[in-house]
Design a protein around this motif. Sequence first.
Motif, PDB file in Angstrom:
ATOM      1  N   LYS A  80       0.844  -1.192   0.000  1.00  9.01           N
ATOM      2  CA  LYS A  80       0.000   0.000   0.000  1.00  9.01           C
ATOM      3  C   LYS A  80       0.887   1.252   0.000  1.00  9.01           C
ATOM      4  O   LYS A  80       1.702   1.448   0.898  1.00  9.01           O
ATOM      5  CB  LYS A  80      -0.916   0.008   1.220  1.00  9.01           C
ATOM      6  CG  LYS A  80      -1.903   1.183   1.245  1.00  9.01           C
ATOM      7  CD  LYS A  80      -2.764   1.163   2.491  1.00  9.01           C
ATOM      8  CE  LYS A  80      -3.718  -0.001   2.480  1.00  9.01           C
ATOM      9  NZ  LYS A  80      -4.650   0.042   3.634  1.00  9.01           N
ATOM     10  N   ASP A  81       0.727   2.081  -1.005  1.00 11.18           N
ATOM     11  CA  ASP A  81       1.523   3.306  -1.103  1.00 11.18           C
ATOM     12  C   ASP A  81       1.146   4.238   0.054  1.00 11.18           C
ATOM     13  O   ASP A  81      -0.038   4.502   0.284  1.00 11.18           O
ATOM     14  CB  ASP A  81       1.251   4.000  -2.441  1.00 11.18           C
ATOM     15  CG  ASP A  81       2.309   5.041  -2.788  1.00 11.18           C
ATOM     16  OD1 ASP A  81       2.638   5.864  -1.896  1.00 11.18           O
ATOM     17  OD2 ASP A  81       2.814   5.047  -3.914  1.00 11.18           O
ATOM     18  N   PRO A  82       2.137   4.764   0.782  1.00  5.98           N
ATOM     19  CA  PRO A  82       1.832   5.653   1.917  1.00  5.98           C
ATOM     20  C   PRO A  82       1.004   6.880   1.557  1.00  5.98           C
ATOM     21  O   PRO A  82       0.334   7.436   2.426  1.00  5.98           O
ATOM     22  CB  PRO A  82       3.226   6.058   2.413  1.00  5.98           C
ATOM     23  CG  PRO A  82       4.107   4.918   2.046  1.00  5.98           C
ATOM     24  CD  PRO A  82       3.581   4.438   0.719  1.00  5.98           C
ATOM     25  N   ILE A  83       1.021   7.316   0.296  1.00  5.28           N
ATOM     26  CA  ILE A  83       0.220   8.493  -0.060  1.00  5.28           C
ATOM     27  C   ILE A  83      -1.277   8.225   0.114  1.00  5.28           C
ATOM     28  O   ILE A  83      -2.073   9.168   0.149  1.00  5.28           O
ATOM     29  CB  ILE A  83       0.496   8.977  -1.496  1.00  5.28           C
ATOM     30  CG1 ILE A  83       0.073   7.915  -2.524  1.00  5.28           C
ATOM     31  CG2 ILE A  83       1.941   9.367  -1.673  1.00  5.28           C
ATOM     32  CD1 ILE A  83       0.131   8.406  -3.955  1.00  5.28           C
ATOM     33  N   LEU A  84      -1.650   6.946   0.246  1.00  6.03           N
ATOM     34  CA  LEU A  84      -3.060   6.609   0.422  1.00  6.03           C
ATOM     35  C   LEU A  84      -3.531   6.766   1.860  1.00  6.03           C
ATOM     36  O   LEU A  84      -4.743   6.855   2.104  1.00  6.03           O
ATOM     37  CB  LEU A  84      -3.324   5.171  -0.050  1.00  6.03           C
ATOM     38  CG  LEU A  84      -3.044   4.873  -1.528  1.00  6.03           C
ATOM     39  CD1 LEU A  84      -3.239   3.383  -1.808  1.00  6.03           C
ATOM     40  CD2 LEU A  84      -3.950   5.706  -2.421  1.00  6.03           C
ATOM     41  N   TRP A  85      -2.598   6.805   2.830  1.00  4.69           N
ATOM     42  CA  TRP A  85      -3.043   6.852   4.226  1.00  4.69           C
ATOM     43  C   TRP A  85      -2.298   7.867   5.094  1.00  4.69           C
ATOM     44  O   TRP A  85      -2.756   8.182   6.200  1.00  4.69           O
ATOM     45  CB  TRP A  85      -2.918   5.477   4.873  1.00  4.69           C
ATOM     46  CG  TRP A  85      -1.530   4.901   4.873  1.00  4.69           C
ATOM     47  CD1 TRP A  85      -0.986   4.064   3.950  1.00  4.69           C
ATOM     48  CD2 TRP A  85      -0.498   5.128   5.844  1.00  4.69           C
ATOM     49  NE1 TRP A  85       0.316   3.750   4.272  1.00  4.69           N
ATOM     50  CE2 TRP A  85       0.640   4.391   5.434  1.00  4.69           C
ATOM     51  CE3 TRP A  85      -0.425   5.873   7.019  1.00  4.69           C
ATOM     52  CZ2 TRP A  85       1.835   4.392   6.149  1.00  4.69           C
ATOM     53  CZ3 TRP A  85       0.767   5.867   7.740  1.00  4.69           C
ATOM     54  CH2 TRP A  85       1.875   5.128   7.303  1.00  4.69           C
ATOM     55  N   LEU A  86      -1.177   8.386   4.636  1.00  2.00           N
ATOM     56  CA  LEU A  86      -0.478   9.386   5.446  1.00  2.00           C
ATOM     57  C   LEU A  86      -1.363  10.608   5.676  1.00  2.00           C
ATOM     58  O   LEU A  86      -2.159  10.973   4.808  1.00  2.00           O
ATOM     59  CB  LEU A  86       0.823   9.815   4.754  1.00  2.00           C
ATOM     60  CG  LEU A  86       1.980   8.808   4.799  1.00  2.00           C
ATOM     61  CD1 LEU A  86       3.136   9.310   3.933  1.00  2.00           C
ATOM     62  CD2 LEU A  86       2.450   8.564   6.222  1.00  2.00           C
ATOM     63  N   PRO A  87      -1.242  11.272   6.830  1.00  2.00           N
ATOM     64  CA  PRO A  87      -2.072  12.451   7.111  1.00  2.00           C
ATOM     65  C   PRO A  87      -1.794  13.583   6.122  1.00  2.00           C
ATOM     66  O   PRO A  87      -0.653  14.024   5.979  1.00  2.00           O
ATOM     67  CB  PRO A  87      -1.636  12.855   8.533  1.00  2.00           C
ATOM     68  CG  PRO A  87      -1.012  11.637   9.114  1.00  2.00           C
ATOM     69  CD  PRO A  87      -0.359  10.934   7.964  1.00  2.00           C
ATOM     70  N   MET A  88      -2.813  14.018   5.420  1.00  2.00           N
ATOM     71  CA  MET A  88      -2.715  15.160   4.508  1.00  2.00           C
ATOM     72  C   MET A  88      -4.118  15.588   4.123  1.00  2.00           C
ATOM     73  O   MET A  88      -5.069  14.804   4.263  1.00  2.00           O
ATOM     74  CB  MET A  88      -1.893  14.817   3.258  1.00  2.00           C
ATOM     75  CG  MET A  88      -2.459  13.738   2.365  1.00  2.00           C
ATOM     76  SD  MET A  88      -1.399  13.360   0.943  1.00  2.00           S
ATOM     77  CE  MET A  88      -0.200  12.245   1.665  1.00  2.00           C
ATOM     78  N   LEU A 153       8.661   8.403   1.153  1.00  2.00           N
ATOM     79  CA  LEU A 153       7.745   8.687   2.254  1.00  2.00           C
ATOM     80  C   LEU A 153       7.682   7.480   3.186  1.00  2.00           C
ATOM     81  O   LEU A 153       7.721   6.331   2.735  1.00  2.00           O
ATOM     82  CB  LEU A 153       6.353   9.020   1.721  1.00  2.00           C
ATOM     83  CG  LEU A 153       6.231  10.348   0.953  1.00  2.00           C
ATOM     84  CD1 LEU A 153       4.811  10.535   0.457  1.00  2.00           C
ATOM     85  CD2 LEU A 153       6.662  11.526   1.822  1.00  2.00           C
ATOM     86  N   PRO A 154       7.582   7.707   4.483  1.00  2.00           N
ATOM     87  CA  PRO A 154       7.662   6.608   5.458  1.00  2.00           C
ATOM     88  C   PRO A 154       6.421   5.733   5.476  1.00  2.00           C
ATOM     89  O   PRO A 154       5.315   6.192   5.206  1.00  2.00           O
ATOM     90  CB  PRO A 154       7.834   7.347   6.790  1.00  2.00           C
ATOM     91  CG  PRO A 154       7.141   8.660   6.570  1.00  2.00           C
ATOM     92  CD  PRO A 154       7.410   9.018   5.132  1.00  2.00           C
ATOM     93  N   LYS A 155       6.624   4.465   5.823  1.00  2.00           N
ATOM     94  CA  LYS A 155       5.517   3.532   5.999  1.00  2.00           C
ATOM     95  C   LYS A 155       5.110   3.427   7.463  1.00  2.00           C
ATOM     96  O   LYS A 155       4.149   2.755   7.798  1.00  2.00           O
ATOM     97  CB  LYS A 155       5.902   2.151   5.464  1.00  2.00           C
ATOM     98  CG  LYS A 155       6.126   2.117   3.959  1.00  2.00           C
ATOM     99  CD  LYS A 155       6.432   0.706   3.485  1.00  2.00           C
ATOM    100  CE  LYS A 155       6.598   0.644   1.984  1.00  2.00           C
ATOM    101  NZ  LYS A 155       6.887  -0.730   1.510  1.00  2.00           N
ATOM    102  N   SER A 156       5.867   4.077   8.324  1.00  2.00           N
ATOM    103  CA  SER A 156       5.538   4.155   9.746  1.00  2.00           C
ATOM    104  C   SER A 156       6.151   5.446  10.281  1.00  2.00           C
ATOM    105  O   SER A 156       6.962   6.090   9.601  1.00  2.00           O
ATOM    106  CB  SER A 156       6.090   2.943  10.503  1.00  2.00           C
ATOM    107  OG  SER A 156       7.497   2.862  10.361  1.00  2.00           O
TER     108      SER A 156
END
Length: 215
Positions: A80-88, A153-156
């Motif tokens: 899962k690409d982090p852009i789908l869940w990172l806060p933004m 971008l970080p995954k955690s």
Amino acid sequence: LPEDTLLGTILPTIKNNPQSAWYKLQKNIIWQQLPEPCPETTVTLFKKAIRTYHQNVLDTLLATPIGTKTLAACRPRIGKDPILWLPMIRKDRSRCIRWRLGWLPGGTPKSCKTCHYCHFSKQHAITCLNMHYRLQITPQQLSDPLSFILNKLPKSTPTSTRRINFLKTVWPIICTILAELDAHQHPDSDEQQYYNPDPGRAFLNWIDPPSPDHG
């Protein structure tokens, strides 16, 4: 399966019936690559086999020299690409996803309002918006500096001070570049609506939460 179960009883019949869903399932490529069911088979084992299949498909596509430029700029591993869940905020996420997919905001490419070139493509945007310089990546290193940074971008939640400082520097630049790209594709809109005095704040607060005194 125990012989007295319903599935165990009808399985010999449906396995050889071309009209049955089970028969059709056996023709599936993923199914054929799964290990034979046995008492030691677990759901985790099946999931691993399916993931391996998808990774092999991705590796094959990436090895194809033609038609994979956009895909090659993404992460090389299934996940899962982090852009789908990172806060933004929603606009930033939409812009990141569109860049990943190779789509420009607003549909078809338009002329560049900065240099008035007739075709504001993705590659032209990289050059005209000076992405290499702004992201401190030399053009000789790679052709798509924005995707390169998105891959980092970080995954955690990061714990390294160096990594946190890197992200705090580069993330607002990415958000600003993507907003400028959006504005270029909507030349008749008010540019002020694309201006954000504090770009990427949600993500910055996630990687480096403000102290209670500033909350």
